[in-house]
Design a protein around this motif. Structure first.
Motif, short mmCIF file in Angstrom:
data_model
loop_
_atom_site.label_atom_id
_atom_site.label_comp_id
_atom_site.label_asym_id
_atom_site.label_seq_id
_atom_site.Cartn_x
_atom_site.Cartn_y
_atom_site.Cartn_z
N GLU A 29 33.66 23.80 -12.30
CA GLU A 29 33.21 24.52 -13.50
C GLU A 29 31.88 25.23 -13.26
N GLU A 30 30.96 24.54 -12.60
CA GLU A 30 29.64 25.11 -12.30
C GLU A 30 29.80 26.37 -11.44
N ASP A 31 30.62 26.29 -10.40
CA ASP A 31 30.82 27.44 -9.51
C ASP A 31 31.54 28.58 -10.24
N LYS A 32 32.51 28.25 -11.05
CA LYS A 32 33.24 29.30 -11.78
C LYS A 32 32.29 30.05 -12.70
N ARG A 33 31.46 29.33 -13.44
CA ARG A 33 30.47 29.98 -14.32
C ARG A 33 29.55 30.89 -13.51
N PHE A 34 29.06 30.37 -12.38
CA PHE A 34 28.15 31.15 -11.54
C PHE A 34 28.85 32.42 -11.04
#
Length: 152
Positions: free
Chosen positions: A124-129
Motif C-alpha cells: 500500500e505504501e509503495d502504491k501510494r508513492f
C-alpha cells in the motif's frame, strides 16, 4: 571550451545510462517467463552494480533473484534466491528511498509473491508513492510502463 566538453561528457553519460536501463527493463519484462533471460538479468545487473554502485542496479539484481526463485526447481535454491532478492531490494531502497523505479520494482515483486512467504509489507505504501510520483518523472518509458501496469 572546458564547459562544452564537460557538457558533452555528461550528456553522453546520461544517454548511455538511459540506453543501459532500457536494456535492463526489456530483460525484466522477459525474465519472469524465461530462465535464460532471468540469469542474464541477474549476472549483468550484478556486474553493473559492482562497477557503478548505483542502487538501481542492486534493485535489478534483486529482481533477477526473484525470477530465479520462480524458475528454480530445488525448494532450498528457490528460497535462497527469494531471500537474496528481498535483501538486495531492501538495501537499494534504503540507499534511495525516493527512487520511483526501485519502489515500483518492490511493489511488483511483493504483489506477485505468494502470500505464505509474508512479503507484502510495503504494498500500500509503495502504491501510494508510485501513483503520486509517476507524473513527475521525466522518464517517459517508466511513466508509460507504470500507467499501463496500473491501467491509468
Amino acid at each position: 571550451m572546458k564547459k562544452f566538453f564537460l557538457f558533452v561528457f555528461l550528456m553522453t553519460s546520461l544517454f548511455s545510462f538511459s540506453q543501459n536501463l532500457s536494456e535492463f527493463r526489456a530483460m525484466m519484462q522477459k525474465g519472469e517467463s524465461s530462465e535464460t533471460v532471468a540469469k542474464s538479468l541477474l549476472e549483468k545487473s550484478k556486474a553493473e552494480y559492482e562497477k557503478t554502485k548505483l542502487p538501481i542496479y542492486e534493485a535489478l539484481a534483486a529482481v533477477g533473484h526473484f525470477f530465479m526463485a520462480k524458475h528454480g526447481g530445488n525448494p532450498i535454491s528457490k528460497y535462497s534466491h527469494f531471500n537474496k532478492g528481498k535483501k538486495l531490494l531492501s538495501e537499494a531502497i534504503k540507499k534511495e528511498p525516493k527512487n520511483l523505479e526501485i519502489r515500483f520494482m518492490r511493489y511488483i515483486c511483493q504483489e506477485k509473491t505468494p502470500s505464505f512467504l509474508g512479503y507484502k509489507d510495503h504494498l500500500e505504501e509503495d502504491k501510494r508513492f508510485i501513483l503520486s510520483e509517476y507524473k513527475n518523472t521525466k522518464d517517459e518509458n517508466l511513466k508509460t510502463y507504470i500507467k499501463n501496469y496500473f491501467k491509468l
